[in-house]
Design a protein around this motif. Structure first.
Motif, PDB file in Angstrom:
ATOM      1  N   ALA A   1      -2.798  -5.188   1.504  1.00 43.78           N
ATOM      2  CA  ALA A   1      -1.825  -5.710   0.588  1.00 43.78           C
ATOM      3  C   ALA A   1      -1.007  -4.722   0.025  1.00 43.78           C
ATOM      4  O   ALA A   1      -1.315  -3.780  -0.739  1.00 43.78           O
ATOM      5  CB  ALA A   1      -2.612  -6.130  -0.829  1.00 43.78           C
ATOM      6  N   ASP A   2       0.478  -4.824   0.387  1.00 49.97           N
ATOM      7  CA  ASP A   2       1.492  -3.704   0.076  1.00 49.97           C
ATOM      8  C   ASP A   2       1.924  -3.772  -1.193  1.00 49.97           C
ATOM      9  O   ASP A   2       2.441  -2.878  -1.879  1.00 49.97           O
ATOM     10  CB  ASP A   2       2.362  -3.675   1.057  1.00 49.97           C
ATOM     11  CG  ASP A   2       2.003  -3.460   2.500  1.00 49.97           C
ATOM     12  OD1 ASP A   2       0.996  -2.507   2.278  1.00 49.97           O
ATOM     13  OD2 ASP A   2       2.453  -3.906   3.592  1.00 49.97           O
ATOM     14  N   ALA A   3       2.013  -5.289  -1.722  1.00 50.63           N
ATOM     15  CA  ALA A   3       2.489  -5.327  -3.204  1.00 50.63           C
ATOM     16  C   ALA A   3       1.739  -6.299  -4.000  1.00 50.63           C
ATOM     17  O   ALA A   3       1.015  -7.240  -3.340  1.00 50.63           O
ATOM     18  CB  ALA A   3       4.116  -5.989  -2.914  1.00 50.63           C
ATOM     19  N   GLN A   4       1.667  -6.249  -5.070  1.00 52.56           N
ATOM     20  CA  GLN A   4       0.949  -7.122  -5.869  1.00 52.56           C
ATOM     21  C   GLN A   4       1.599  -8.645  -5.936  1.00 52.56           C
ATOM     22  O   GLN A   4       2.809  -8.741  -5.615  1.00 52.56           O
ATOM     23  CB  GLN A   4       1.081  -6.797  -7.561  1.00 52.56           C
ATOM     24  CG  GLN A   4       0.019  -5.513  -7.569  1.00 52.56           C
ATOM     25  CD  GLN A   4       0.168  -5.081  -9.054  1.00 52.56           C
ATOM     26  OE1 GLN A   4       1.203  -4.019  -9.334  1.00 52.56           O
ATOM     27  NE2 GLN A   4      -0.704  -5.181  -9.774  1.00 52.56           N
ATOM     28  N   GLN A   5       0.510  -9.495  -5.828  1.00 57.62           N
ATOM     29  CA  GLN A   5       1.064 -11.016  -5.745  1.00 57.62           C
ATOM     30  C   GLN A   5       0.900 -11.682  -7.113  1.00 57.62           C
ATOM     31  O   GLN A   5      -0.316 -11.544  -7.434  1.00 57.62           O
ATOM     32  CB  GLN A   5       0.421 -11.749  -4.752  1.00 57.62           C
ATOM     33  CG  GLN A   5       0.608 -11.199  -3.188  1.00 57.62           C
ATOM     34  CD  GLN A   5      -0.496 -11.695  -2.197  1.00 57.62           C
ATOM     35  OE1 GLN A   5      -1.156 -12.805  -2.605  1.00 57.62           O
ATOM     36  NE2 GLN A   5      -0.267 -11.427  -0.977  1.00 57.62           N
ATOM     37  N   VAL A   6       1.962 -12.185  -7.643  1.00 60.35           N
ATOM     38  CA  VAL A   6       1.835 -12.674  -9.033  1.00 60.35           C
ATOM     39  C   VAL A   6       2.064 -14.228  -8.996  1.00 60.35           C
ATOM     40  O   VAL A   6       2.952 -14.631  -8.225  1.00 60.35           O
ATOM     41  CB  VAL A   6       2.998 -12.130 -10.147  1.00 60.35           C
ATOM     42  CG1 VAL A   6       2.931 -12.715 -11.460  1.00 60.35           C
ATOM     43  CG2 VAL A   6       2.535 -10.519 -10.370  1.00 60.35           C
TER      44      VAL A   6
ATOM     45  N   LEU B   1      -3.920  -6.800  -6.824  1.00 55.51           N
ATOM     46  CA  LEU B   1      -3.832  -5.519  -6.999  1.00 55.51           C
ATOM     47  C   LEU B   1      -3.299  -4.677  -5.889  1.00 55.51           C
ATOM     48  O   LEU B   1      -3.473  -5.121  -4.894  1.00 55.51           O
ATOM     49  CB  LEU B   1      -5.177  -4.643  -7.589  1.00 55.51           C
ATOM     50  CG  LEU B   1      -5.921  -5.561  -8.909  1.00 55.51           C
ATOM     51  CD1 LEU B   1      -7.264  -4.705  -8.839  1.00 55.51           C
ATOM     52  CD2 LEU B   1      -5.076  -5.426  -9.939  1.00 55.51           C
ATOM     53  N   ASN B   2      -2.796  -3.610  -6.213  1.00 50.49           N
ATOM     54  CA  ASN B   2      -2.506  -2.778  -4.903  1.00 50.49           C
ATOM     55  C   ASN B   2      -3.633  -1.997  -4.569  1.00 50.49           C
ATOM     56  O   ASN B   2      -3.750  -1.417  -3.437  1.00 50.49           O
ATOM     57  CB  ASN B   2      -1.403  -1.506  -5.276  1.00 50.49           C
ATOM     58  CG  ASN B   2      -1.795  -0.586  -6.366  1.00 50.49           C
ATOM     59  OD1 ASN B   2      -3.003  -0.388  -6.613  1.00 50.49           O
ATOM     60  ND2 ASN B   2      -0.806  -0.062  -7.018  1.00 50.49           N
ATOM     61  N   GLY B   3      -4.611  -2.072  -5.239  1.00 51.93           N
ATOM     62  CA  GLY B   3      -6.130  -1.465  -5.126  1.00 51.93           C
ATOM     63  C   GLY B   3      -6.488  -0.062  -4.907  1.00 51.93           C
ATOM     64  O   GLY B   3      -7.520   0.409  -4.735  1.00 51.93           O
ATOM     65  N   LEU B   4      -5.456   0.582  -5.364  1.00 47.80           N
ATOM     66  CA  LEU B   4      -5.524   2.115  -5.121  1.00 47.80           C
ATOM     67  C   LEU B   4      -6.334   2.737  -6.237  1.00 47.80           C
ATOM     68  O   LEU B   4      -7.158   3.841  -6.047  1.00 47.80           O
ATOM     69  CB  LEU B   4      -4.408   2.794  -5.078  1.00 47.80           C
ATOM     70  CG  LEU B   4      -3.352   2.483  -3.879  1.00 47.80           C
ATOM     71  CD1 LEU B   4      -2.082   3.165  -3.847  1.00 47.80           C
ATOM     72  CD2 LEU B   4      -4.172   2.953  -2.573  1.00 47.80           C
ATOM     73  N   GLN B   5      -6.369   2.063  -7.209  1.00 51.02           N
ATOM     74  CA  GLN B   5      -7.035   2.810  -8.486  1.00 51.02           C
ATOM     75  C   GLN B   5      -8.215   1.417  -9.063  1.00 51.02           C
ATOM     76  O   GLN B   5      -7.435   0.346  -9.462  1.00 51.02           O
ATOM     77  CB  GLN B   5      -6.372   3.151  -9.496  1.00 51.02           C
ATOM     78  CG  GLN B   5      -7.015   3.663 -10.779  1.00 51.02           C
ATOM     79  CD  GLN B   5      -5.965   4.213 -11.805  1.00 51.02           C
ATOM     80  OE1 GLN B   5      -4.954   4.378 -11.529  1.00 51.02           O
ATOM     81  NE2 GLN B   5      -6.740   4.464 -13.055  1.00 51.02           N
TER      82      GLN B   5
ATOM     83  N   ILE C   1      -7.239 -11.184 -12.508  1.00 53.10           N
ATOM     84  CA  ILE C   1      -6.841 -10.454 -11.450  1.00 53.10           C
ATOM     85  C   ILE C   1      -7.756 -11.503 -10.506  1.00 53.10           C
ATOM     86  O   ILE C   1      -8.849 -11.717 -10.429  1.00 53.10           O
ATOM     87  CB  ILE C   1      -7.525  -9.043 -11.151  1.00 53.10           C
ATOM     88  CG1 ILE C   1      -6.966  -8.186 -12.334  1.00 53.10           C
ATOM     89  CG2 ILE C   1      -7.847  -8.426  -9.972  1.00 53.10           C
ATOM     90  CD1 ILE C   1      -7.710  -7.018 -12.764  1.00 53.10           C
ATOM     91  N   VAL C   2      -6.985 -11.627  -9.321  1.00 55.89           N
ATOM     92  CA  VAL C   2      -7.374 -12.467  -8.158  1.00 55.89           C
ATOM     93  C   VAL C   2      -7.231 -11.755  -6.891  1.00 55.89           C
ATOM     94  O   VAL C   2      -6.329 -10.803  -6.802  1.00 55.89           O
ATOM     95  CB  VAL C   2      -6.774 -13.652  -8.099  1.00 55.89           C
ATOM     96  CG1 VAL C   2      -6.982 -14.587  -9.458  1.00 55.89           C
ATOM     97  CG2 VAL C   2      -5.339 -13.674  -7.993  1.00 55.89           C
TER      98      VAL C   2
ATOM     99  N   ALA D   1      -9.310  -9.546   3.886  1.00 55.85           N
ATOM    100  CA  ALA D   1      -9.196  -9.981   2.431  1.00 55.85           C
ATOM    101  C   ALA D   1      -7.651  -9.419   1.887  1.00 55.85           C
ATOM    102  O   ALA D   1      -7.279  -9.991   0.808  1.00 55.85           O
ATOM    103  CB  ALA D   1     -10.080  -9.474   1.740  1.00 55.85           C
ATOM    104  N   GLY D   2      -7.068  -8.513   2.677  1.00 56.34           N
ATOM    105  CA  GLY D   2      -5.669  -8.155   2.336  1.00 56.34           C
ATOM    106  C   GLY D   2      -5.929  -7.018   1.076  1.00 56.34           C
ATOM    107  O   GLY D   2      -5.277  -6.866   0.194  1.00 56.34           O
ATOM    108  N   ILE D   3      -7.057  -6.566   1.035  1.00 54.84           N
ATOM    109  CA  ILE D   3      -7.369  -5.375  -0.108  1.00 54.84           C
ATOM    110  C   ILE D   3      -7.548  -4.180   0.507  1.00 54.84           C
ATOM    111  O   ILE D   3      -8.061  -3.784   1.518  1.00 54.84           O
ATOM    112  CB  ILE D   3      -8.633  -5.731  -0.581  1.00 54.84           C
ATOM    113  CG1 ILE D   3      -8.673  -7.262  -1.359  1.00 54.84           C
ATOM    114  CG2 ILE D   3      -9.083  -4.623  -1.454  1.00 54.84           C
ATOM    115  CD1 ILE D   3     -10.009  -7.837  -1.805  1.00 54.84           C
ATOM    116  N   THR D   4      -6.806  -3.137  -0.137  1.00 52.27           N
ATOM    117  CA  THR D   4      -6.911  -1.615   0.197  1.00 52.27           C
ATOM    118  C   THR D   4      -7.993  -1.039  -0.311  1.00 52.27           C
ATOM    119  O   THR D   4      -8.563  -1.123  -1.445  1.00 52.27           O
ATOM    120  CB  THR D   4      -5.416  -1.010  -0.530  1.00 52.27           C
ATOM    121  OG1 THR D   4      -4.243  -1.715   0.062  1.00 52.27           O
ATOM    122  CG2 THR D   4      -5.342   0.543   0.017  1.00 52.27           C
TER     123      THR D   4
END
Length: 817
Positions: free
Chosen positions: A5-10, A23-27, A54-55, A477-480
């Motif tokens: 996931a490069d960008a958050q999806q809202v 999330l961008n998932g980095l933190q 958060i999803v 899952a598209g999760i970093t």
């Protein structure tokens, strides 16, 4: 297939109660968002604002991660075995078969690597948790800088759970005093239903829901078995999650006890397998049958060879007696029933996913085995695996036949003979524990995801490792992978995603890595671009008490295999390629240094009693004033190989008293201090082979009494193990039973249990949980009907003299030279 996931999806309007975000998932956890509403002094002039829920990214799948236990490459029908695996067969037909995923050759280490995406030494699991030692690669502690897949998915909006075996909680943190951060619920799995430790009695397991021990089998009507019960509980959990919030994906780690000993299938499954007559022709013919089927299925080329039968270790079938054949067939029928039964129960979960419409969007990873098939029953098998761990490696056939009719029931803690083990690892040599041979480290698996995998029924042969599973899950899952969790910088994952192999266009693509090390208890190997450097096996895995190699890095015979031309590791070519041998050894040293593999340690069984920082460390006196049950062996007072005194101050009512004062262990090894018909009894259950009993002659009169058991140990104790010498353990001693200071019984034991009590049982005061130490005397819970005022345990551990130390040190140096 699916990128990070490069960008958050809202979704929805930010600030509204229904808004969501990925999330961008980095933190992790994600920093709280800034309040986006407006606050004035008056609520009518203010604007409310809710932080978005958060999803995971859109279309992130459910994840069902299945890993079975001690299952060899040649076991499932999916990969040429004779044991029916209907569920795995169906998943393979609807997905992809992977023929070359690798483990670490032992339980805890593989599972630690599987849930973290990092090499096993890199997360503190160079060996199983019960063998942990005080070095970073071996302390059995997964650091906070190595978050699990459960934690990552949880923070990204998944429901997470873990069912079955948990062998990644340190043995010294398994009690109710915690800490619980190394339990599944502390590692990101919101819900846990299973057992803690290497294995469990499937009829009466040490079963937990989250961190509380439960006993559903005590109230069950009819036959109860954990293999079915955990499938029931998983289905119930999925149902509750799905009905509560059907849009929220879930992740399940599903880890049945099968096929680790004890092999405990239901009677129905034993009868099914017996009727198939799969093993009547013996283990040599079984190996031939499996290998021929594997070639027929295209898993191996027609000219592939297998290692000759190891006649130096294991008899060929036609050399066995009729009694041996009868017993061994019974052993393997029960094992095969346990294996097929487990696969069937997994199938019930898969069917439930179909029933609720979630099957198509569920990534199902089904790994057959966390290592190769197990040899921990010894050459003859055993009705009691606890005996094997205490050095009783070859229980006579005539002794074992006493359990023939009840093999696999609650009366046994059974394991099969090694000949079956070798055959079930076909086509590879050796088995569990051996990190340098493919029979110990090569597994197979199926991956199914109907919504995305279109190359159904296909096969992939690329070299993979269990450390690759977490990166794969995160990618699809598209999760970093996070850079920090709870403010702690994360160690990068060692694994690489193999999601690209799901596409037919990549069926013949290169594997995700070119190098991978292996090491377990001093045996090691290094794979690099289809070359495999391997130490020659210098300790058969069923010989846990062998004198350890003091220089496992250099004091080895090194073998070399070209797995491209020789996919079954049958032909050693080291003599023809000395430069390659040296190059790969140097690479192993670099990898071992990088991943905390050093210091190498070749000891096995004796490491089970190495000192650890448990709650009893450094203590020699323990006082209890109330009943207490469920204290695990790793956190209870250890009285093996020592002198000790156990004193109970009790108050007997007018009606008399009976019941358990103190017990540790159970039906297959342990001790009990109890009142039987009012008389004090102390009993040692020596591995279900012998029971030594001290007993008072008269029932205790009403009123206060002091009952005491004093044991004087004859040996030098565990201190000899520091010198690779086992002479100090398992020795005899003299026990004396006293009532109010008067001796009522005394006798000598010629030998004692040297290593470990029954590990899936606990230390109980005031009653007995799970199984009892002597079925002839009582049935649990056998609650104490006297009042317990005080229970005191004093332990006097032998200390080596300076002369002893000098003698053992000299002997160790002579052995090393």
């Amino acid at each position: 297939m699916v990128g990070p996931a490069d960008a958050q999806q809202v979704t929805g309007t930010l600030g509204s109660p229904s808004a969501t975000t990925s999330l961008n998932g980095l933190q992790l956890p994600s920093p709280p968002p800034q309040f986006g509403g407006e606050i004035q002094t008056d609520v009518d002039e203010s604007t409310p604002w809710w932080a978005p829920q958060i999803v995971p990214p859109e279309e992130a799948p459910n994840v069902l991660l299945i890993i079975t236990d001690d299952s060899g490459w040649g076991i499932p029908s999916t990969f040429g075995g004779v044991i029916p695996y209907d569920t795995m067969d169906a998943l393979a037909a609807d997905g992809i078969k992977f023929t070359s995923i690798h483990s670490t050759s032992l339980c805890s280490p593989t599972r630690a690597a599987l849930i973290t995406g990092r090499n096993h030494h890199n997360v503190g699991f160079g060996v199983i948790s019960e063998q942990s030692t005080g070095f970073p690669g071996y302390n059995s502690i997964i650091g906070e800088d190595k978050a699990t897949v459960g934690r990552i998915l949880l923070e990204n909006g998944y429901n997470t759970s873990w069912f079955g075996k948990n062998h990644n909680t340190p043995a010294f943190q398994a009690s109710q005093s915690g800490p619980f951060d190394q339990w599944p619920t502390g590692m990101g799995f919101e819900y846990f239903y299973g057992f803690v430790g290497g294995d469990a009695n499937q009829w009466q397991p040490n079963l937990f829901r989250n961190t509380s021990q439960i006993y559903p089998f005590d109230e069950a009507a009819g036959e109860w078995n954990l293999i079915t019960a955990m499938a029931d509980d998983a289905i119930d959990w999925i149902s509750r999650m799905h009905q509560t919030n059907p849009s929220k994906p879930f992740m399940i780690k599903y880890a049945p006890g099968a096929t680790h000993a004890p092999h405990h299938p239901t009677k129905e499954w034993v009868e099914k397998i017996e009727a198939m007559n799969l093993f009547e022709d013996g283990w040599n013919e079984l190996q031939n049958t499996i290998f021929a089927k594997q070639k027929e299925m295209g898993l191996f080329p027609e000219d592939a060879k297998i290692t000759p039968w190891p006649t130096d270790y294991i008899k060929e079938w036609d050399k066995l007696t009729d009694a041996e054949k009868k017993l061994f067939i019974r052993q393997v029928d029960v094992f095969a029933a346990y294996s097929a039964y487990s696969d069937h129960e997994i199938g019930r979960i898969v069917q439930f996913l179909k029933d609720i419409g979630e099957y198509d969007n569920t990534l199902i990873i089904y790994i057959n085995g966390d290592n190769g098939n197990s040899a921990e029953g010894g050459l003859l098998g055993t009705p009691n695996e606890v005996a094997w761990f205490n050095g009783v490696g070859e229980m006579p056939i005539e002794t074992q036949m006493k359990w023939y009719d009840v093999w696999g029931t609650e009366e046994t803690y059974n394991h099969m003979a090694v000949g079956w083990t070798w055959a079930f690892d076909t086509p590879y040599p050796w088995m569990k524990q051996v990190a340098s041979q493919l029979g110990g480290i090569r597994q197979n698996m199926t991956v199914t995801w109907p919504a995305k995998i279109t190359d159904k029924g296909s096969q992939r042969d690329q070299f993979l490792h269990v450390i690759d599973v977490v990166p794969t899950i995160l990618e699809v899952a598209g999760i970093t992978s996070p850079q920090s969790v709870d403010g702690i910088t994360q160690v990068p994952m060692d694994g690489k995603s193999f999601a690209y192999l799901f596409d037919a266009a990549n069926a013949n693509a290169a594997p995700p890595r070119d190098t991978q090390y292996f090491e377990m208890m001093g045996q090691w190997g290094l794979w690099q671009n289809d070359w495999f450097l391997a130490t020659k096996v210098n300790r058969a895995p069923w010989n846990a008490f062998a004198t350890p190699n003091l220089d496992p890095l250099n004091n080895q015979v090194l073998e070399l295999y070209n797995l491209k031309d020789d996919p079954t590791q049958s032909t050693d070519v080291a003599a023809a390629h000395p430069d390659m041998v040296q190059k790969l050894k140097e690479t192993f040293i670099r990898e071992a240094t990088k991943y905390q593999v050093f210091p190498l340690d070749a000891s096995v069984a004796t490491r089970l009693i190495a000192p650890r920082p448990n709650i009893t460390a450094g203590r020699d006196e323990f006082v209890y004033t109330r009943a207490m049950t469920g204290l695990p062996q790793g956190d209870s007072p250890a009285i093996l190989n020592a002198s000790y005194t156990i004193t109970a101050e009790i108050d007997v009512p007018e009606s008399g008293a009976e019941g358990m004062i103190l017990t540790s262990g159970g039906r297959f090894a342990g001790y009990g201090f109890y009142l039987l018909d009012g008389k004090p009894v102390f009993l040692w259950n020596l591995l279900d082979l012998e029971r030594v009993k001290w007993e008072g002659k008269d029932a205790l009169s009403p009123g206060k009494h002091t009952v005491e058991f004093d044991f004087v140990y004859d040996g030098l104790g565990m201190g000899t193990l520091a010198y690779n010498n086992q002479s100090g353990i398992g020795k005899g001693g003299t026990g004396t039973l006293k009532v109010d200071g008067t001796v009522v019984d005394t006798k000598k034991m010629d030998k004692t249990i040297p290593i470990i009590l029954q590990w899936d049982e606990s230390f109980d005061i005031g009653s007995d949980t799970l199984t009892g130490v002597n079925d002839a005397d009582y049935k649990p819970p056998f609650a104490l009907t006297a009042a317990l005022d005080k229970l005191t345990i004093k332990i006097d551990r032998p200390q080596l003299s300076d002369a002893d130390k000098a003698k053992f040190e000299a002997a160790m140096h002579r052995a090393s030279d």
